[in-house]
Design a protein around this motif. Structure first.
Motif, PDB file in Angstrom:
ATOM      1  N   ALA A 257       0.914  -1.103  -0.061  1.00  0.00           N
ATOM      2  CA  ALA A 257      -0.068   0.101   0.000  1.00  0.00           C
ATOM      3  C   ALA A 257       0.660   1.400   0.053  1.00  0.00           C
ATOM      4  CB  ALA A 257      -0.809  -0.036   1.283  1.00  0.00           C
ATOM      5  N   GLU A 258       1.881   1.329   0.908  1.00  0.00           N
ATOM      6  CA  GLU A 258       2.620   2.474   0.865  1.00  0.00           C
ATOM      7  C   GLU A 258       3.499   2.614  -0.418  1.00  0.00           C
ATOM      8  OE1 GLU A 258       3.847   5.958   2.189  1.00  0.00           O
ATOM      9  OE2 GLU A 258       2.633   4.813   3.295  1.00  0.00           O
ATOM     10  N   GLN A 259       4.035   1.534  -1.143  1.00  0.00           N
ATOM     11  CA  GLN A 259       4.785   2.047  -2.104  1.00  0.00           C
ATOM     12  C   GLN A 259       3.613   2.566  -3.290  1.00  0.00           C
ATOM     13  OE1 GLN A 259       6.562  -1.807  -3.778  1.00  0.00           O
ATOM     14  NE2 GLN A 259       7.360  -0.884  -5.580  1.00  0.00           N
ATOM     15  N   ARG A 260       2.552   1.901  -3.192  1.00  0.00           N
ATOM     16  CA  ARG A 260       1.481   2.476  -4.261  1.00  0.00           C
ATOM     17  C   ARG A 260       0.942   3.775  -4.080  1.00  0.00           C
ATOM     18  NH1 ARG A 260      -2.953  -2.208  -4.972  1.00  0.00           N
ATOM     19  NH2 ARG A 260      -3.680  -0.872  -6.568  1.00  0.00           N
ATOM     20  N   LEU A 261       0.867   4.145  -2.763  1.00  0.00           N
ATOM     21  CA  LEU A 261       0.346   5.475  -2.387  1.00  0.00           C
ATOM     22  C   LEU A 261       1.639   6.391  -2.903  1.00  0.00           C
ATOM     23  CD1 LEU A 261      -1.170   4.925   1.148  1.00  0.00           C
ATOM     24  CD2 LEU A 261      -2.230   5.740  -0.853  1.00  0.00           C
ATOM     25  N   ALA A 262       2.846   5.986  -2.645  1.00  0.00           N
ATOM     26  CA  ALA A 262       4.128   6.957  -3.006  1.00  0.00           C
ATOM     27  C   ALA A 262       4.073   7.217  -4.568  1.00  0.00           C
ATOM     28  CB  ALA A 262       5.254   6.257  -2.592  1.00  0.00           C
ATOM     29  N   ARG A 263       3.774   6.083  -5.484  1.00  0.00           N
ATOM     30  CA  ARG A 263       3.594   6.349  -6.676  1.00  0.00           C
ATOM     31  C   ARG A 263       2.481   6.991  -7.270  1.00  0.00           C
ATOM     32  NH1 ARG A 263       0.688   4.330 -10.918  1.00  0.00           N
ATOM     33  NH2 ARG A 263       1.767   4.171 -12.992  1.00  0.00           N
ATOM     34  N   LEU A 308      -6.844  10.846  -3.097  1.00  0.00           N
ATOM     35  CA  LEU A 308      -5.658  10.114  -2.535  1.00  0.00           C
ATOM     36  C   LEU A 308      -5.463  10.398  -1.009  1.00  0.00           C
ATOM     37  CD1 LEU A 308      -2.620   9.205  -3.190  1.00  0.00           C
ATOM     38  CD2 LEU A 308      -2.140  11.307  -3.607  1.00  0.00           C
ATOM     39  N   ALA A 309      -5.740  11.623  -0.457  1.00  0.00           N
ATOM     40  CA  ALA A 309      -6.120  11.820   1.106  1.00  0.00           C
ATOM     41  C   ALA A 309      -6.669  10.832   1.598  1.00  0.00           C
ATOM     42  CB  ALA A 309      -6.463  13.116   1.137  1.00  0.00           C
ATOM     43  N   ALA A 310      -7.950  10.336   0.896  1.00  0.00           N
ATOM     44  CA  ALA A 310      -8.733   9.316   1.600  1.00  0.00           C
ATOM     45  C   ALA A 310      -8.188   7.983   1.587  1.00  0.00           C
ATOM     46  CB  ALA A 310     -10.137   9.328   0.670  1.00  0.00           C
ATOM     47  N   ALA A 311      -7.513   7.692   0.487  1.00  0.00           N
ATOM     48  CA  ALA A 311      -6.541   6.280   0.555  1.00  0.00           C
ATOM     49  C   ALA A 311      -5.814   6.419   1.550  1.00  0.00           C
ATOM     50  CB  ALA A 311      -6.057   6.124  -0.738  1.00  0.00           C
ATOM     51  N   ALA A 312      -4.890   7.502   1.698  1.00  0.00           N
ATOM     52  CA  ALA A 312      -4.075   7.463   3.051  1.00  0.00           C
ATOM     53  C   ALA A 312      -4.468   7.244   4.274  1.00  0.00           C
ATOM     54  CB  ALA A 312      -3.146   8.583   2.838  1.00  0.00           C
ATOM     55  N   GLU A 313      -5.718   7.942   4.518  1.00  0.00           N
ATOM     56  CA  GLU A 313      -6.452   7.812   5.581  1.00  0.00           C
ATOM     57  C   GLU A 313      -6.955   6.244   5.922  1.00  0.00           C
ATOM     58  OE1 GLU A 313      -8.004   9.469   9.137  1.00  0.00           O
ATOM     59  OE2 GLU A 313      -6.863  10.081   7.816  1.00  0.00           O
ATOM     60  N   HIS A 314      -7.374   5.715   4.608  1.00  0.00           N
ATOM     61  CA  HIS A 314      -7.781   4.355   4.853  1.00  0.00           C
ATOM     62  C   HIS A 314      -6.712   3.525   5.115  1.00  0.00           C
ATOM     63  CE1 HIS A 314     -11.819   4.994   3.523  1.00  0.00           C
ATOM     64  NE2 HIS A 314     -11.305   4.772   2.184  1.00  0.00           N
ATOM     65  N   ARG A 315      -5.293   3.697   4.626  1.00  0.00           N
ATOM     66  CA  ARG A 315      -4.438   2.887   5.180  1.00  0.00           C
ATOM     67  C   ARG A 315      -3.922   3.280   6.728  1.00  0.00           C
ATOM     68  NH1 ARG A 315       0.817   3.090   6.221  1.00  0.00           N
ATOM     69  NH2 ARG A 315       2.262   1.764   5.727  1.00  0.00           N
ATOM     70  N   ARG A 316      -4.033   4.293   6.882  1.00  0.00           N
ATOM     71  CA  ARG A 316      -3.475   4.880   8.454  1.00  0.00           C
ATOM     72  C   ARG A 316      -4.418   3.871   9.384  1.00  0.00           C
ATOM     73  NH1 ARG A 316      -2.254   9.530   7.162  1.00  0.00           N
ATOM     74  NH2 ARG A 316      -4.321  10.391   7.077  1.00  0.00           N
ATOM     75  N   HIS A 317      -5.587   3.568   9.098  1.00  0.00           N
ATOM     76  CA  HIS A 317      -6.536   3.101   9.864  1.00  0.00           C
ATOM     77  C   HIS A 317      -7.044   1.630   9.610  1.00  0.00           C
ATOM     78  CE1 HIS A 317      -7.647   7.318  10.688  1.00  0.00           C
ATOM     79  NE2 HIS A 317      -7.982   6.939  12.193  1.00  0.00           N
ATOM     80  N   ALA A 318      -6.041   1.034   8.653  1.00  0.00           N
ATOM     81  CA  ALA A 318      -6.022  -0.308   8.510  1.00  0.00           C
ATOM     82  C   ALA A 318      -7.423  -0.815   7.634  1.00  0.00           C
ATOM     83  CB  ALA A 318      -5.660  -1.328   9.593  1.00  0.00           C
ATOM     84  N   ARG A 319      -7.841   0.038   7.050  1.00  0.00           N
ATOM     85  CA  ARG A 319      -9.416  -0.377   6.276  1.00  0.00           C
ATOM     86  C   ARG A 319      -8.971  -0.647   5.031  1.00  0.00           C
ATOM     87  NH1 ARG A 319     -11.055   4.743   8.988  1.00  0.00           N
ATOM     88  NH2 ARG A 319     -10.639   5.805   6.956  1.00  0.00           N
ATOM     89  N   TRP A 320      -8.089  -1.904   5.116  1.00  0.00           N
ATOM     90  CA  TRP A 320      -7.548  -2.668   3.756  1.00  0.00           C
ATOM     91  C   TRP A 320      -8.572  -2.839   2.547  1.00  0.00           C
ATOM     92  CZ3 TRP A 320      -3.156  -0.903   4.304  1.00  0.00           C
ATOM     93  CH2 TRP A 320      -2.242  -1.357   5.596  1.00  0.00           C
ATOM     94  N   LEU A 327      -7.430   2.330  -4.400  1.00  0.00           N
ATOM     95  CA  LEU A 327      -6.201   2.326  -5.175  1.00  0.00           C
ATOM     96  C   LEU A 327      -6.197   1.772  -6.604  1.00  0.00           C
ATOM     97  CD1 LEU A 327      -3.497   0.826  -2.548  1.00  0.00           C
ATOM     98  CD2 LEU A 327      -3.870   3.510  -3.307  1.00  0.00           C
ATOM     99  N   ASP A 328      -6.895   0.954  -6.956  1.00  0.00           N
ATOM    100  CA  ASP A 328      -7.324   0.286  -8.334  1.00  0.00           C
ATOM    101  C   ASP A 328      -7.727   1.466  -9.161  1.00  0.00           C
ATOM    102  OD1 ASP A 328      -6.159  -2.147  -7.553  1.00  0.00           O
ATOM    103  OD2 ASP A 328      -8.344  -3.124  -7.128  1.00  0.00           O
ATOM    104  N   ALA A 329      -8.712   2.202  -8.606  1.00  0.00           N
ATOM    105  CA  ALA A 329      -9.249   3.070  -9.260  1.00  0.00           C
ATOM    106  C   ALA A 329      -8.382   4.471  -9.524  1.00  0.00           C
ATOM    107  CB  ALA A 329     -10.671   3.642  -8.706  1.00  0.00           C
ATOM    108  N   LEU A 330      -7.750   4.829  -8.571  1.00  0.00           N
ATOM    109  CA  LEU A 330      -6.805   6.005  -8.555  1.00  0.00           C
ATOM    110  C   LEU A 330      -5.567   5.965  -9.418  1.00  0.00           C
ATOM    111  CD1 LEU A 330      -6.737   7.194  -4.779  1.00  0.00           C
ATOM    112  CD2 LEU A 330      -7.479   8.548  -6.844  1.00  0.00           C
TER     113      LEU A 330
END
Length: 452
Positions: A257-263, A308-320, A327-330
């Protein structure tokens, strides 16, 4: 004698002996079959099980048949023993004894129970010959064995497979909980709950009513001919496999997730920088290029940055489970946004690219002319200066500048061709009104170019 004659001719001694041998072999085969049926694991399981539905009704009938089989076998044994006793009286039996044996071996002298033993017409008892009794026992044995073998086959095949699938279900359910996939919160969680309930029901039904899960091969097949019906099990297995793939995808999201968010941040940042460059370039083009249609440049993709900010929030709260589809759509939309930004930059800077190409072409022909010592030739020098003033003036009229470059190019080609300047003077295109080819209204500089 009259009784014997009613069943055909009196048997000879050899015929009696052959009949007794055949009936004796059948007696042994029937006894072995009945004992094997008595010891069959499926029969013992049926006797101890709490049965329901189809199995309950068929086993009740099979139990009555098995009881009748032993009773019929006893009658068969008694009749065979009596016949053997008569035959043993003499080595060479007389006609009376042969008639008696014919009656015993061919006559309907064996009385069996009717209602429970399957007598036609609902009679309480009926008389059969030994051959008819063997046929009756073989038929009953086949019916009873079919029930026992079918139930045993289902119990041997399905419960173990269901248990293995249930174990796999438990593993997948544990993984699902670890990534936030739960009933009521994610479709895969609801699917897992439904599969769990189905496997529980399926196992219970298989244990209590195995014959409901048996597909017979047909009425003419051997006892136990057929196979277990695994349709419901197969559907549950396929559904679980689909959930497993979905959970694996979510697990993959957690791992990278972190790698995909960074990309995604990098792609959107490059798109924003490209759009900013396009906006700057548009102002430059409008200032330096005259009479040019320059498309407008859109602003940054605000909606994508919010997602993207919402995706980072999902990762922070482990809402995988929510992060995975987002992430797929983004990723697709971010790549599309970068392509769109590059296309806008290319469209905006196209006039500058045209001007650069004209400048390069003019300088290339100037260098070619200089190598031949013709740079100071008056006509060439005049046309070169005219084209250069247009290309290095701001704003630049690209259409007029292109015509000026073409005039210089033609003149240079004429001077370099056989015949030289005379050919150029004779066949060259007409210059502008002032003889220099300068576009009317073009901004004049000092000839060195300050417009960029």
């Amino acid at each position: 004698m009259e009784a014997a004659e009613s069943f055909g001719p009196v048997l000879s001694r050899d015929e009696v002996d052959r009949a007794l041998a055949r009936l004796g072999a059948e007696h042994e085969a029937i006894e072995s079959s009945l004992l094997a049926l008595q010891d069959h694991a499926g029969r013992r399981l049926l006797e101890g099980a709490e049965l329901t539905g189809t199995t309950r009704h068929r086993w009740a009938a099979a139990e009555q048949t098995i009881t009748a089989l032993w009773t019929q076998f006893e009658r068969y044994t008694e009749a065979l023993t009596t016949a053997r006793g008569v035959r043993a009286r003499r080595r060479w039996p007389g006609r009376g004894e042969l008639a008696e044996l014919t009656d015993l071996l061919r006559g309907r002298g064996v009385t069996v129970a009717g209602a429970g033993g399957g007598a036609p017409g609902g009679r309480l008892a009926e008389r059969l010959s030994l051959t008819e009794l063997v046929d009756r026992m073989n038929s009953g044995y086949a019916r009873a064995l079919d029930v026992v073998v079918a139930a045993d086959a289902v119990w041997s095949a399905l419960p173990a497979r269901i248990d293995l699938l249930a174990a796999e279900l438990g593993r997948i359910r544990s993984l699902a909980r670890s990534v936030g996939v739960r009933p009521g919160e994610h479709p895969a969680g609801d699917d897992l709950a439904e599969i769990t309930a189905e496997l529980t029901r399926l196992r219970q039904e298989v244990i209590t009513d195995p014959l409901a899960f048996w597909r017979s091969a047909g009425a003419n097949s051997a006892p136990g001919g057929g196979r277990p019906d695994t349709d419901r099990y197969d559907r549950a297995a396929r559904a679980l496999e689909e959930v497993r793939r979905e959970i694996d995808a979510v697990l993959g999201v957690r791992q990278d997730a972190e790698q995909r968010l960074a990309r995604l941040r990098d792609v959107l940042s490059r798109a924003d920088r490209t759009l900013a460059e396009a906006r700057t370039a548009r102002g430059e083009v409008l200032a330096k290029i005259a009479a040019s249609e320059v498309p407008a440049v859109s602003g940054p993709a605000t909606a994508l940055h919010e997602q993207l900010a919402a995706a980072a929030e999902h990762r922070r709260h482990a809402r995988w489970n929510r992060l995975s589809p987002l992430l797929d759509a983004l990723e697709q939309r971010a790549d599309d946004e970068l392509r769109r930004a590059r296309d806008q930059l290319a469209a905006v800077t196209a006039p500058l690219a045209v001007r650069a190409e004209l400048r390069g072409r003019l300088d290339a022909y100037r260098a070619k002319v200089a190598r031949h010592g013709l740079a100071e030739e008056p006509l060439l020098s005049q046309r070169y200066d005219a084209a250069r003033r247009m290309l290095w003036s701001a704003p630049c009229d690209l259409r007029a500048a292109e015509q000026a470059v073409l005039r210089y190019q033609h003149a240079a080609t004429g001077h370099l061709a056989p015949g030289g300047a005379a050919a150029t003077a004779a066949g060259g295109p007409a210059d502008g009104a002032d003889g220099a080819g300068e576009a009317p209204g073009a901004e004049r500089n000092d000839g060195k170019g300050q417009g960029g």
